[in-house]
Design a protein around this motif. Structure first.
Motif, mmCIF file in Angstrom:
data_model
loop_
_atom_site.group_PDB
_atom_site.id
_atom_site.type_symbol
_atom_site.label_atom_id
_atom_site.label_comp_id
_atom_site.label_asym_id
_atom_site.label_seq_id
_atom_site.Cartn_x
_atom_site.Cartn_y
_atom_site.Cartn_z
ATOM 1 N N SER A 193 -31.569 30.176 59.431
ATOM 2 C CA SER A 193 -31.092 29.969 58.059
ATOM 3 C C SER A 193 -32.030 30.568 57.018
ATOM 4 N N ALA A 194 -33.344 30.417 57.197
ATOM 5 C CA ALA A 194 -34.310 30.929 56.220
ATOM 6 C C ALA A 194 -34.255 32.455 56.147
ATOM 7 N N ILE A 195 -34.243 33.108 57.318
ATOM 8 C CA ILE A 195 -34.196 34.570 57.353
ATOM 9 C C ILE A 195 -32.853 35.075 56.830
ATOM 10 N N SER A 196 -31.781 34.386 57.200
ATOM 11 C CA SER A 196 -30.449 34.768 56.735
ATOM 12 C C SER A 196 -30.362 34.697 55.208
ATOM 13 N N LYS A 197 -30.911 33.635 54.625
ATOM 14 C CA LYS A 197 -30.899 33.494 53.160
ATOM 15 C C LYS A 197 -31.697 34.604 52.495
ATOM 16 N N PHE A 198 -32.839 34.934 53.074
ATOM 17 C CA PHE A 198 -33.684 35.980 52.492
ATOM 18 C C PHE A 198 -32.988 37.345 52.540
ATOM 19 N N VAL A 199 -32.395 37.653 53.695
ATOM 20 C CA VAL A 199 -31.716 38.943 53.868
ATOM 21 C C VAL A 199 -30.541 39.075 52.903
ATOM 22 N N LYS A 200 -29.870 37.942 52.598
ATOM 23 C CA LYS A 200 -28.682 37.954 51.730
ATOM 24 C C LYS A 200 -29.018 37.722 50.253
ATOM 25 N N LEU A 201 -30.298 37.832 49.918
ATOM 26 C CA LEU A 201 -30.774 37.490 48.578
ATOM 27 C C LEU A 201 -30.045 38.252 47.470
ATOM 28 N N PHE A 202 -29.758 39.537 47.703
ATOM 29 C CA PHE A 202 -29.156 40.371 46.661
ATOM 30 C C PHE A 202 -27.642 40.548 46.830
ATOM 31 N N LEU A 203 -27.036 39.796 47.729
ATOM 32 C CA LEU A 203 -25.589 39.889 47.890
ATOM 33 C C LEU A 203 -24.880 39.183 46.731
ATOM 34 N N PRO A 204 -23.790 39.756 46.229
ATOM 35 C CA PRO A 204 -23.031 39.069 45.178
ATOM 36 C C PRO A 204 -22.386 37.795 45.713
ATOM 37 N N GLU A 205 -22.047 36.894 44.815
ATOM 38 C CA GLU A 205 -21.448 35.623 45.208
ATOM 39 C C GLU A 205 -20.145 35.845 45.971
ATOM 40 N N GLY A 206 -20.018 35.166 47.092
ATOM 41 C CA GLY A 206 -18.815 35.292 47.910
ATOM 42 C C GLY A 206 -18.956 36.280 49.050
ATOM 43 N N ALA A 207 -19.943 37.171 48.970
ATOM 44 C CA ALA A 207 -20.158 38.156 50.043
ATOM 45 C C ALA A 207 -21.016 37.536 51.138
ATOM 46 N N ASP A 208 -20.802 37.983 52.356
ATOM 47 C CA ASP A 208 -21.571 37.455 53.487
ATOM 48 C C ASP A 208 -21.725 38.544 54.540
ATOM 49 N N ILE A 209 -22.641 38.330 55.459
ATOM 50 C CA ILE A 209 -22.857 39.277 56.555
ATOM 51 C C ILE A 209 -21.728 39.129 57.562
ATOM 52 N N THR A 210 -21.228 40.242 58.065
ATOM 53 C CA THR A 210 -20.115 40.231 59.011
ATOM 54 C C THR A 210 -20.464 39.415 60.247
ATOM 55 N N GLU A 211 -19.526 38.612 60.688
ATOM 56 C CA GLU A 211 -19.732 37.805 61.889
ATOM 57 C C GLU A 211 -19.971 38.705 63.097
ATOM 58 N N GLY A 212 -20.948 38.366 63.894
ATOM 59 C CA GLY A 212 -21.268 39.182 65.067
ATOM 60 C C GLY A 212 -22.416 40.143 64.842
ATOM 61 N N SER A 213 -22.877 40.264 63.573
ATOM 62 C CA SER A 213 -24.019 41.131 63.286
ATOM 63 C C SER A 213 -25.273 40.561 63.942
#
Length: 513
Positions: A193-213
């Protein structure tokens, strides 16, 4: 009165020299950041992609697409390049700085001009300018690499510059060893969760990393990891071979063994082949070193330490053997054979499948190519198709990093080359094929001239003077060019390597004057 002017002039010259040295130190620090920090950037991004094709194939369509590895690396490299260029120009214009006079300058300028022309006349201008959304290796990135290369050639370096360069990449090796080891043993860090949050820091609201990445390292995928860590192996092994301080030599040796582990876990043959080719040069350097016994002892320790690493990893995944030693020795002792069931199908039974059909008149069905992976895991097929494309635009090319949008997908002969004719090819799988396709014959030749000069000029001086820095950086640069036969360029790899090539040439020029 004349004496007064002489003193003022002398002070001005002295001030200029001090200013030049100060500027060179700052530029070198920024170049170290490109070498050591840029490859570590992993941040998710999304952008609106406009495709030149009308298609329903997902990979070729436009729309909002995401990237995890290259967008912010490329932005970072562009930012550093702009800062370094401004400082360097200030040095030239206001501090009486100079540019080394060499014919290489003309080749760099010609290659840059060819890149600009190929972009202007590209059928896919916006893509040729910025590159693919998930590779970012278009004209802007390549002009940055050449600019950094040119600037690195034209500054002075401190005596301990080599140590700074080597130490700057220690974190890159250690961090990637941790990431890929976790992945290799089934613990993907993107699920943390911590690494995932950091990696997604600059993603716009509603965007997420594709499942399976999954996260295999800080570079895009297996091939790039394998190629880059082959460079790390031979660079740090050469540093260990030539280092007179035993403590530093051991440190470099440990990093070299760590790099072996990363390369093997990358499950790609390109790195192994690169190491095999460059080990010939490393052995030559050891033979030429002042302390031959210590140098060969370092190589022996490296081989002994790497053996158990290889055994442990191959025992976990037999592909470690297949994608390394298996290139030479096909029989894999780590493959576990499944017992044959007593009720298995009798292989002597032959089925006479219908090969002909009959309607109003007799005709034969077309014979489809047998499914197979061609030479170089399909690369030779891809290169062949790429060269066919060059025939249509031989002088200006199609623009860098536009391969996917012009490659002839869905060819039936792809069955025999890449196994499946439905596979979408997004890159040429060779930096050199990418140059030829992207910039045409003229740009390709300019690039080859730069590479030839950057290899043979330092080699000549290295053999003559046995200069450690030239050998170490030269072997790293050579390994980059060898692995580039099988891999494409990326900002996280190429920016730092072109900087190192510039430092290599600066050191070479200094030894010749």
């Amino acid at each position: 009165m004349s004496k007064f002017y002489e003193k003022v002039a002398y002070r001005d010259v002295e001030e200029d020299i001090k200013s030049q040295k100060s500027v060179d130190k700052w530029i070198f620090r920024l170049l170290l950041v490109v070498i050591g920090f840029a490859p570590l950037i992993v941040m998710a991004s999304v952008k609106e992609v406009q495709t030149p094709l009308i298609t329903n194939v997902t990979a070729l369509t436009g729309g909002v697409k995401g990237d995890l590895f290259t967008h912010y690396k490329a932005l970072f490299v562009v930012g550093i390049t702009i800062i370094v260029a401004i400082i360097f120009m200030a040095k030239i214009l206001f501090m009486n700085g100079g540019i080394r006079k060499t014919k290489l300058n003309y080749a760099i300028g010609a290659f840059a001009f060819a890149i600009i022309l190929s972009t202007i006349f590209s059928p896919n201008i916006s893509i040729a300018l910025h590159g693919m959304y998930n590779q970012s290796d278009g004209a802007i990135s390549w002009l940055c690499y050449l600019s950094l290369f040119f600037i690195a050639m034209n500054i002075e370096y401190p005596k301990k510059a080599l140590n700074y360069i080597l130490y700057s990449l220690y974190p890159f090796v250690i961090i990637n060893l941790f990431i890929i080891t976790m992945n290799f043993y089934g613990h993907d860090l993107l699920q943390n969760s911590a690494i995932s949050k950091f990696v997604k820091l600059f993603l716009p609201e509603g965007a997420d990393i594709t499942e399976g990445s999954i996260l295999v390292g800080t570079l895009n995928q297996w091939n790039f990891m394998s190629g880059m860590f082959a460079i790390m192996i031979v660079m740090y092994l050469t540093a260990a071979v030539l280092e007179k301080n035993i403590g530093r030599a051991i440190g470099h040796l440990v990093i070299a063994v760590m790099s072996v582990a990363v390369m093997l876990m990358s499950i790609s043959t390109s790195g192994f082949l690169t190491v095999c080719v460059m080990m010939i040069v490393v052995l030559f350097v050891a033979f030429r070193s002042e302390k031959k016994a210590q140098s060969f002892a370092m190589i022996a320790v490296f081989l002994v330490a790497s053996a158990p690493v290889f055994h442990v990893l191959a025992s976990k995944d037999a592909r470690v053997w297949t994608e390394s030693v298996g290139f030479v020795i096909k029989s894999n002792p780590y493959t576990k054979e499944e017992p044959v069931s007593a009720t298995s199908i009798n292989t002597d039974v032959k089925f006479d499948w219908m090969t002909k059909a009959y309607a109003a008149e007799k005709f034969e069905l077309p014979v489809l190519p047998e499914r197979a992976i061609g030479a170089g895991t399909g690369r030779v097929y891809i290169w062949g198709k790429g060269l066919e494309l060059v025939k249509d635009r031989p002088f200006l090319g199609y623009g860098l990093d536009t391969f996917m949008y012009n490659f002839p997908h869905y060819n039936i002969d792809a069955r025999a080359g890449i196994f499946d004719e439905n596979t979408i090819i997004d890159k040429p799988h060779s930096m050199y094929v990418g140059w030829l396709y992207g910039t045409g014959i003229i740009g390709f030749l300019c690039g080859i001239i730069i590479l030839t000069f950057s290899l043979f000029s330092p080699l000549k001086i290295a053999i003559k003077s046995n200069h450690s820095m030239i050998w170490i950086l030269g072997i790293a640069w050579g390994a980059y060019l060898v692995q580039a036969l099988f891999n494409d360029s990326l900002p996280g790899i190429s920016a730092g390597m072109w900087v190192m090539a510039g430092i290599l040439l600066a050191t070479t020029f200094k030894k010749t004057t």
